[in-house]
Scaffold this motif. Structure first.
Motif, PDB file in Angstrom:
ATOM      1  N   ASP A 260      -3.923 -35.157  84.530  1.00  0.00           N
ATOM      2  CA  ASP A 260      -3.276 -35.258  83.059  1.00  0.00           C
ATOM      3  C   ASP A 260      -2.903 -33.645  82.670  1.00  0.00           C
ATOM      4  O   ASP A 260      -2.705 -33.613  81.410  1.00  0.00           O
ATOM      5  CB  ASP A 260      -4.232 -35.942  82.283  1.00  0.00           C
ATOM      6  CG  ASP A 260      -4.224 -37.275  82.391  1.00  0.00           C
ATOM      7  OD1 ASP A 260      -3.277 -37.883  82.527  1.00  0.00           O
ATOM      8  OD2 ASP A 260      -5.455 -38.021  82.709  1.00  0.00           O
ATOM      9  N   ARG A 261      -2.931 -32.735  83.274  1.00  0.00           N
ATOM     10  CA  ARG A 261      -2.610 -31.428  83.061  1.00  0.00           C
ATOM     11  C   ARG A 261      -2.286 -30.644  84.184  1.00  0.00           C
ATOM     12  O   ARG A 261      -2.070 -31.307  85.349  1.00  0.00           O
ATOM     13  CB  ARG A 261      -3.923 -30.775  82.528  1.00  0.00           C
ATOM     14  CG  ARG A 261      -5.232 -30.788  83.538  1.00  0.00           C
ATOM     15  CD  ARG A 261      -6.292 -29.604  83.294  1.00  0.00           C
ATOM     16  NE  ARG A 261      -7.365 -30.032  84.257  1.00  0.00           N
ATOM     17  CZ  ARG A 261      -7.509 -29.519  85.447  1.00  0.00           C
ATOM     18  NH1 ARG A 261      -6.215 -28.878  86.167  1.00  0.00           N
ATOM     19  NH2 ARG A 261      -8.591 -29.609  86.155  1.00  0.00           N
ATOM     20  N   LEU A 262      -1.922 -29.257  83.834  1.00  0.00           N
ATOM     21  CA  LEU A 262      -1.417 -28.522  85.271  1.00  0.00           C
ATOM     22  C   LEU A 262      -2.506 -28.417  86.304  1.00  0.00           C
ATOM     23  O   LEU A 262      -3.409 -28.380  86.064  1.00  0.00           O
ATOM     24  CB  LEU A 262      -1.141 -27.217  84.730  1.00  0.00           C
ATOM     25  CG  LEU A 262      -0.783 -26.172  85.987  1.00  0.00           C
ATOM     26  CD1 LEU A 262       0.761 -26.293  86.132  1.00  0.00           C
ATOM     27  CD2 LEU A 262      -0.804 -24.613  85.004  1.00  0.00           C
ATOM     28  N   ASP A 263      -2.038 -28.354  87.500  1.00  0.00           N
ATOM     29  CA  ASP A 263      -3.020 -28.560  88.576  1.00  0.00           C
ATOM     30  C   ASP A 263      -2.115 -27.936  89.888  1.00  0.00           C
ATOM     31  O   ASP A 263      -1.130 -28.083  89.975  1.00  0.00           O
ATOM     32  CB  ASP A 263      -3.432 -29.872  89.279  1.00  0.00           C
ATOM     33  CG  ASP A 263      -4.545 -29.973  90.148  1.00  0.00           C
ATOM     34  OD1 ASP A 263      -5.481 -29.410  89.790  1.00  0.00           O
ATOM     35  OD2 ASP A 263      -4.046 -30.545  91.314  1.00  0.00           O
ATOM     36  N   ALA A 264      -3.103 -27.398  90.755  1.00  0.00           N
ATOM     37  CA  ALA A 264      -2.467 -26.585  92.173  1.00  0.00           C
ATOM     38  C   ALA A 264      -1.502 -27.694  92.913  1.00  0.00           C
ATOM     39  O   ALA A 264      -0.591 -27.334  93.708  1.00  0.00           O
ATOM     40  CB  ALA A 264      -3.592 -26.276  92.898  1.00  0.00           C
ATOM     41  N   ALA A 265      -1.798 -28.895  92.793  1.00  0.00           N
ATOM     42  CA  ALA A 265      -1.022 -29.967  93.559  1.00  0.00           C
ATOM     43  C   ALA A 265       0.356 -30.105  93.126  1.00  0.00           C
ATOM     44  O   ALA A 265       1.314 -30.972  93.556  1.00  0.00           O
ATOM     45  CB  ALA A 265      -1.783 -31.085  93.635  1.00  0.00           C
ATOM     46  N   ASP A 266       0.481 -29.448  91.985  1.00  0.00           N
ATOM     47  CA  ASP A 266       1.942 -29.978  91.265  1.00  0.00           C
ATOM     48  C   ASP A 266       3.152 -28.988  91.649  1.00  0.00           C
ATOM     49  O   ASP A 266       4.408 -29.439  91.724  1.00  0.00           O
ATOM     50  CB  ASP A 266       1.763 -29.328  89.900  1.00  0.00           C
ATOM     51  CG  ASP A 266       1.009 -30.086  88.966  1.00  0.00           C
ATOM     52  OD1 ASP A 266       0.619 -31.577  89.376  1.00  0.00           O
ATOM     53  OD2 ASP A 266       0.542 -29.647  87.778  1.00  0.00           O
ATOM     54  N   ALA A 267       2.815 -28.033  92.869  1.00  0.00           N
ATOM     55  CA  ALA A 267       3.735 -27.516  93.509  1.00  0.00           C
ATOM     56  C   ALA A 267       3.521 -26.633  94.892  1.00  0.00           C
ATOM     57  O   ALA A 267       2.233 -26.928  94.872  1.00  0.00           O
ATOM     58  CB  ALA A 267       4.510 -26.113  92.377  1.00  0.00           C
TER      59      ALA A 267
END
Length: 410
Positions: A260-267
């Motif tokens: 539900d927020r920015l995370d290392a898995a996002d890119a």
């Protein structure tokens, strides 16, 4: 300074910057006029009004009286907000943007000596044929913060710098959805992220290479880029190459989980820069590499008589990032065992001493939490001197305060 005077000064400065930024000729001055504005603005904190009947809030005053020793930082965010934390009703409740309102979601393409072309969500197919776009180059999509717009100075500062570095520049203007009560804006960034991802998919089908695509977000935009990347993953099954999050927003996000927020898995790679973790930012590690500038709480001030507190420290990340882009390889951080050590600046005795460079040339293989010491004034970098404990000015200030006597702020 009264609130009215602050507003008038803000408007006047913004008009001056925009008049300069609109020139078709790239500026060669160093630093940019916009940079000077942000340094001034962050120093005197006129971006947000002072609390009624007090120049600093009691919280800020208490933090200033005990620099870098205020709160214990946990690596996992708490289940409930801290005392005094901004409460956000229904933060994770689904939100949607009516199709009739998507005409107010804009994409501004910048290039060819600062020229711009604006497209609505419904017109975004036209970006493919825009003469400023060349999919053989790297592309950066920039998401701005709360209340912000592509017509304001921050967009010009960031867009101009990336244009000078040869990027395709696309600015997301979601002011219609970010200029509402903050907790509603935080919710609306979820559907904003989804619809921006839809346009990125459209561009990918036309030749955009996700391996050459980066997302840059500041403040609320630092969380928005996480939603963009998450939705892009779901839609196309591929990752965006890189996310750079400058002071991703903390209020309404501190207690949320990774989904539900920015995370290392996002890119493929996520770099996060923290400058005000107890105020408008967020202490939690959210990237593969997280840099905590001067501990991440408050930043050194370039005006000796005026401490750089919450608003100033939050916005200081912008001028620092421009300095990073213009001085590659000069901002060097040291790896810490955890966030608390980074907050306290107690990482200099680690052995072996592992370093990393903040910016586009960051070592993606050296991941973790990094403490990065800076100077007081632009261009801020200390180079390799920054990894020497005797040059850690914030620790010297804390030591002075611990010894009693006159409190030293800068």
């Amino acid at each position: 300074m009264t609130l009215t005077a602050k507003v008038l000064l803000t408007v006047a400065c913004a008009a001056w910057v925009l008049a300069d930024g609109g020139s078709p000729t790239p500026t060669t001055q160093d630093p940019y006029p916009e940079l000077l504005l942000l340094i001034l603005g962050s120093s005197i904190s006129f971006i947000a009004p002072a609390p009624k009947n007090a120049f600093y809030s009691p919280f800020e005053q208490a933090m200033m009286n005990k620099l870098h020793k205020p709160l214990y930082t946990v690596d996992i965010p708490p289940e409930h907000p801290r005392k005094g934390e901004y409460r956000c009703p229904d933060t994770t409740k689904p939100a949607s943007i009516p199709r009739s309102q998507l005409k107010f979601l804009y994409f501004v393409v910048q290039g060819r000596e600062r020229s711009r072309q604006k497209y609505t969500y419904w017109e975004a197919q036209g970006i493919v044929d825009d003469p400023r776009i060349d999919f053989r180059r790297k592309t950066v999509l920039i998401a701005l913060g709360y209340l912000d717009s592509t017509s304001f100075p921050i967009a010009s500062m960031l867009g101009n710098q990336y244009e000078d570095l040869g990027y395709n520049v696309i600015l997301v203007d979601n002011q219609r959805f970010a200029t509402v009560h903050y907790y509603l804006a935080a919710r609306l960034m979820r559907p904003v992220g989804k619809h921006v991802a839809e346009i990125l998919v459209l561009l990918t089908q036309a030749g955009l290479d996700p391996g050459k695509t980066e997302l840059l977000g500041f403040s609320l935009g630092g969380q928005t880029v996480g939603y963009i990347a998450k939705n892009y993953q779901k839609m196309i099954g591929r990752n965006i190459s890189r996310i750079t999050a400058l002071e991703p927003a903390g209020p309404c996000f501190r207690t949320l989980g990774r989904g539900d927020r920015l995370d290392a898995a996002d890119a493929d790679f996520v770099q996060v820069v923290h400058t005000n973790i107890d105020g408008f930012g967020m202490a939690t590690r959210m990237g593969h590499v997280d840099f905590y500038l001067n501990g991440g709480e408050y930043q050194p001030t370039d005006l000796n008589f005026f401490p750089c507190t919450s608003t100033c420290s939050h916005f200081r990340v912008l001028t620092v990032w421009l300095a990073v882009m213009r001085n590659p390889g000069k901002f060097i951080g040291i790896k810490c065992d955890n966030i608390q050590n980074a907050r306290d600046g107690s990482c200099y005795s680690n052995f072996p001493l592992i370093t990393n460079i903040m910016g586009t040339n960051v070592d993606v293989c050296r991941q973790g939490v990094f403490y990065l010491s800076t100077g007081k004034t632009y261009p801020y970098f200390l180079g390799w001197n920054g990894i020497k404990p005797q040059n850690n000015s914030w620790q010297q200030i804390s030591d002075d305060n611990d010894r009693g006597g006159t409190e030293a702020y800068t």
